[in-house]
Write a protein that holds these residues in place. Sequence first.
Motif, PDB file in Angstrom:
ATOM      1  N   GLY A  30      -6.018  17.971 -21.466  1.00  0.00           N
ATOM      2  CA  GLY A  30      -7.451  18.240 -21.804  1.00  0.00           C
ATOM      3  C   GLY A  30      -8.220  16.783 -21.468  1.00  0.00           C
ATOM      4  N   HIS A  31      -9.550  17.234 -21.199  1.00  0.00           N
ATOM      5  CA  HIS A  31     -10.493  16.350 -21.131  1.00  0.00           C
ATOM      6  C   HIS A  31     -11.703  16.347 -21.811  1.00  0.00           C
ATOM      7  N   ASP A  33     -14.776  16.855 -21.368  1.00  0.00           N
ATOM      8  CA  ASP A  33     -15.785  17.874 -20.764  1.00  0.00           C
ATOM      9  C   ASP A  33     -15.279  19.076 -20.795  1.00  0.00           C
ATOM     10  N   LYS A  34     -14.214  19.531 -21.872  1.00  0.00           N
ATOM     11  CA  LYS A  34     -13.724  20.703 -22.020  1.00  0.00           C
ATOM     12  C   LYS A  34     -12.816  21.424 -20.737  1.00  0.00           C
ATOM     13  N   THR A  35     -12.543  20.522 -19.994  1.00  0.00           N
ATOM     14  CA  THR A  35     -11.722  20.945 -18.924  1.00  0.00           C
ATOM     15  C   THR A  35     -10.200  20.621 -18.791  1.00  0.00           C
ATOM     16  N   THR A  37      -6.162  19.664 -16.680  1.00  0.00           N
ATOM     17  CA  THR A  37      -5.503  19.657 -15.461  1.00  0.00           C
ATOM     18  C   THR A  37      -4.160  19.750 -15.496  1.00  0.00           C
ATOM     19  N   ARG A  50      -8.887  20.996 -11.357  1.00  0.00           N
ATOM     20  CA  ARG A  50      -9.216  20.921 -12.715  1.00  0.00           C
ATOM     21  C   ARG A  50     -10.081  22.029 -13.023  1.00  0.00           C
ATOM     22  N   SER A  51     -10.123  22.870 -14.383  1.00  0.00           N
ATOM     23  CA  SER A  51     -10.463  23.758 -14.467  1.00  0.00           C
ATOM     24  C   SER A  51     -10.995  24.083 -16.067  1.00  0.00           C
ATOM     25  N   ARG A  52     -11.890  24.955 -16.318  1.00  0.00           N
ATOM     26  CA  ARG A  52     -12.248  25.045 -17.834  1.00  0.00           C
ATOM     27  C   ARG A  52     -11.419  26.497 -18.455  1.00  0.00           C
ATOM     28  N   ASN A  53     -10.558  26.971 -17.607  1.00  0.00           N
ATOM     29  CA  ASN A  53      -9.860  28.233 -17.839  1.00  0.00           C
ATOM     30  C   ASN A  53      -8.429  27.519 -18.515  1.00  0.00           C
ATOM     31  N   ILE A  54      -8.354  27.278 -19.646  1.00  0.00           N
ATOM     32  CA  ILE A  54      -7.189  26.597 -20.278  1.00  0.00           C
ATOM     33  C   ILE A  54      -6.028  27.728 -20.187  1.00  0.00           C
TER      34      ILE A  54
END
Length: 194
Positions: A30-31, A33-35, A37, A50-54
């Motif tokens: 997690g990063h 910025d709430k994204t 990888t 990289r995505s926000r959809n965890i």
Amino acid sequence: MNGRLPVTMAHSEHTTDRAPGRSWTIRLTGHSDKTATVTCSTDACRMPARSRNITELRAFAAAHATAHARAATVRSRAACHCRIQQCAGHPEQKVRCAGDVVLVMRHDPTVSRVWTIAEVCESCAPLLPHARVVARAARPAAETTRPTLPPARSTVPQGFSAPSPQGTEETLAPARPRRARAQRPDRSRGSRPR
């Protein structure tokens, strides 16, 4: 040259040589910025962006780990990967590496961010937390065939407690005569010979 002879390493083809145990690690990171990888320890693997959809990334990571486990052929001559790491996966429980090589998948469901697939020995596998065996090494052909034993003798040699061959009458040796016991004086009454 500095006056020293060059050192050459010779590769041994001896059957007891073991290849290092392999390991693959798939990590969901997690990063700020709430994204997040997904990364894999194998550089050749293609990972999603990289995505926000965890949830989607977690499902991809689990499927990717399963794909590595299915694609890997467990090598019977592999050394225990756990031992290479000084058994860091189970530091409280020391054990001697032994047994066949197995492929384990480790994943802690409470953290749900790291999947590890590794070739380890049968002794270490049950000690690794959150690990399950997903494959076993195939036994080499030489070990799967049973060795041929010499043919058993068809008759039992005659002698002590051996049955007699069919159709013949066994003659028993006469019983040995019993030895007569020497009479000993009765010493229970306190009389002693002097």
